[in-house]
Design an enzyme around this catalytic site. Structure first.
Site, PDB file in Angstrom:
ATOM      1  N   ASP A  11      24.551  99.510  -9.704  1.00  0.00           N
ATOM      2  CA  ASP A  11      25.674 100.140 -10.410  1.00  0.00           C
ATOM      3  C   ASP A  11      25.203 100.926 -11.632  1.00  0.00           C
ATOM      4  OD1 ASP A  11      27.294  98.965  -8.548  1.00  0.00           O
ATOM      5  OD2 ASP A  11      28.216  97.516  -9.915  1.00  0.00           O
ATOM      6  N   HIS A  32      24.680  98.896 -17.561  1.00  0.00           N
ATOM      7  CA  HIS A  32      25.816  98.292 -16.853  1.00  0.00           C
ATOM      8  C   HIS A  32      25.814  96.784 -17.123  1.00  0.00           C
ATOM      9  CE1 HIS A  32      28.786  97.738 -13.688  1.00  0.00           C
ATOM     10  NE2 HIS A  32      27.996  96.878 -13.074  1.00  0.00           N
ATOM     11  N   HIS A  77      26.453  90.734 -10.901  1.00  0.00           N
ATOM     12  CA  HIS A  77      27.874  90.775 -10.532  1.00  0.00           C
ATOM     13  C   HIS A  77      28.107  90.257  -9.113  1.00  0.00           C
ATOM     14  CE1 HIS A  77      28.809  93.964 -13.837  1.00  0.00           C
ATOM     15  NE2 HIS A  77      28.865  92.720 -14.291  1.00  0.00           N
ATOM     16  N   HIS A 100      28.291 101.831  -4.646  1.00  0.00           N
ATOM     17  CA  HIS A 100      29.736 102.069  -4.493  1.00  0.00           C
ATOM     18  C   HIS A 100      30.018 103.495  -4.039  1.00  0.00           C
ATOM     19  CE1 HIS A 100      31.320  98.349  -6.425  1.00  0.00           C
ATOM     20  NE2 HIS A 100      30.194  98.396  -7.111  1.00  0.00           N
ATOM     21  N   HIS A 105      21.633  93.258  -9.923  1.00  0.00           N
ATOM     22  CA  HIS A 105      22.242  92.649 -11.123  1.00  0.00           C
ATOM     23  C   HIS A 105      23.194  91.541 -10.708  1.00  0.00           C
ATOM     24  CE1 HIS A 105      25.298  95.597 -10.007  1.00  0.00           C
ATOM     25  NE2 HIS A 105      26.154  95.082 -10.878  1.00  0.00           N
ATOM     26  N   ASP A 163      30.029  91.093  -6.678  1.00  0.00           N
ATOM     27  CA  ASP A 163      30.095  92.004  -5.525  1.00  0.00           C
ATOM     28  C   ASP A 163      28.700  92.452  -5.080  1.00  0.00           C
ATOM     29  OD1 ASP A 163      30.149  93.534  -8.010  1.00  0.00           O
ATOM     30  OD2 ASP A 163      30.551  95.320  -6.803  1.00  0.00           O
ATOM     31  N   HIS A 164      27.657  91.958  -5.781  1.00  0.00           N
ATOM     32  CA  HIS A 164      26.273  92.257  -5.396  1.00  0.00           C
ATOM     33  C   HIS A 164      25.493  91.003  -5.000  1.00  0.00           C
ATOM     34  CE1 HIS A 164      26.510  96.449  -7.055  1.00  0.00           C
ATOM     35  NE2 HIS A 164      27.569  95.863  -7.589  1.00  0.00           N
TER      36      HIS A 164
END
Ligand code: ZN
Ligand code: FE
Length: 248
Positions: free
Chosen positions: A126, A109, A54, A164, A52, A56-57
């Site tokens: 996530d 998410h 975001h 995570h 996805h 942090d990905h």
């Protein structure tokens, strides 16, 4: 084939799949840990998988991608650097490391979130966490409930590589939400011991999650009693549970 977790930021895992020569990076939010792991092991990066949009990905895509390297990601999300947009039912086939993965759409998410499943492995970003699930930033509770139901229906021995390390906090909530679950109590002790040694609680597997994860257990009498929702449909129980976790 080896799958290694690369810790990044405060609690992310970037997953690296490799056969000793070639590697695939899943959700490389940061290029640094991936580049170091490739270098240390003498691996060549063959492809990138994104679940996805975001940061942090996705933050490491630009620095890691080379011309001609496939970067797979959700077609329903705008992500710079993705060369192979994917939708539900698509298949990812990579020669080296030899991988064949099916794409499952798991909105909730984010609206376009996808998961990759195959070879006994599930990379779900996530969406499903060890003991919990992702926050609903874009999707509805009904969407997330349906997405989790699809993941929960995978074979019990499917290993789960989520993005995570939220396990201990999730299991603390699980204890509040479903007080009567001895399997979860035992599992929580094991996870505590792993974290005390500085080790990841991942991968986990689908059978374990069905037994201990409250978000996959909306039919549990203990959980329903706690929410005073004895007769409500599962989907409403899920919505209430997710809202409670947001405030917990
Ligand atoms: Zn996210
Ligand atoms: Fe994340």
């Amino acid at each position: 084939m080896e799958i290694i977790p690369l810790p990044a930021f405060s609690d992310n895992y970037l997953w690296l799949i490799h056969d000793g020569r070639h590697a695939v990076a899943v959700d490389p939010g940061d290029d640094g840990p991936v580049a170091r792991a490739l270098d240390e092991r003498g691996l060549t990066l063959a492809a990138i998988l994104i679940t996805h949009h975001h940061g942090d990905h996705t933050g490491g895509i630009a620095a890691l991608a080379r011309p001609g390297m496939p970067v797979y990601g959700p077609a329903a999300e705008a992500i710079a650097g993705v060369t192979h947009p994917l939708a539900d039912g698509d298949r990812v086939v990579i020669d080296a490391p030899a991988l064949s993965l099916q794409v499952i759409a798991v909105p909730g998410h984010t609206r376009g979130h996808i998961a990759y499943v195959g070879e006994g492995m599930l990379f779900c970003g996530d969406t499903l966490f060890n003991g919990g699930c992702g926050r609903l930033f874009e999707g509805t509770p009904a969407q997330m409930h349906a997405s989790l139901a699809r993941l929960s229906a995978l074979p019990g021995d499917t290993r789960l590589y989520c993005a995570h390390e939220y396990t201990l906090a999730n299991l603390e909530f699980a204890l509040a939400a479903e007080p009567d679950n001895p399997d979860r109590d035992r599992y929580r002790e094991r996870c505590r011991a792993l974290r005390d040694e500085g080790r990841p609680t991942l991968p986990t597997d689908i059978a374990t999650q069905r037994a201990i994860n409250p978000f996959l257990r909306c039919d549990s009498p203990s959980l329903r009693a706690k929410l005073s929702m004895t007769d409500a449909p599962d989907e409403r129980v899920f919505a209430e549970l997710r809202a409670w976790k947001d405030r917990f």
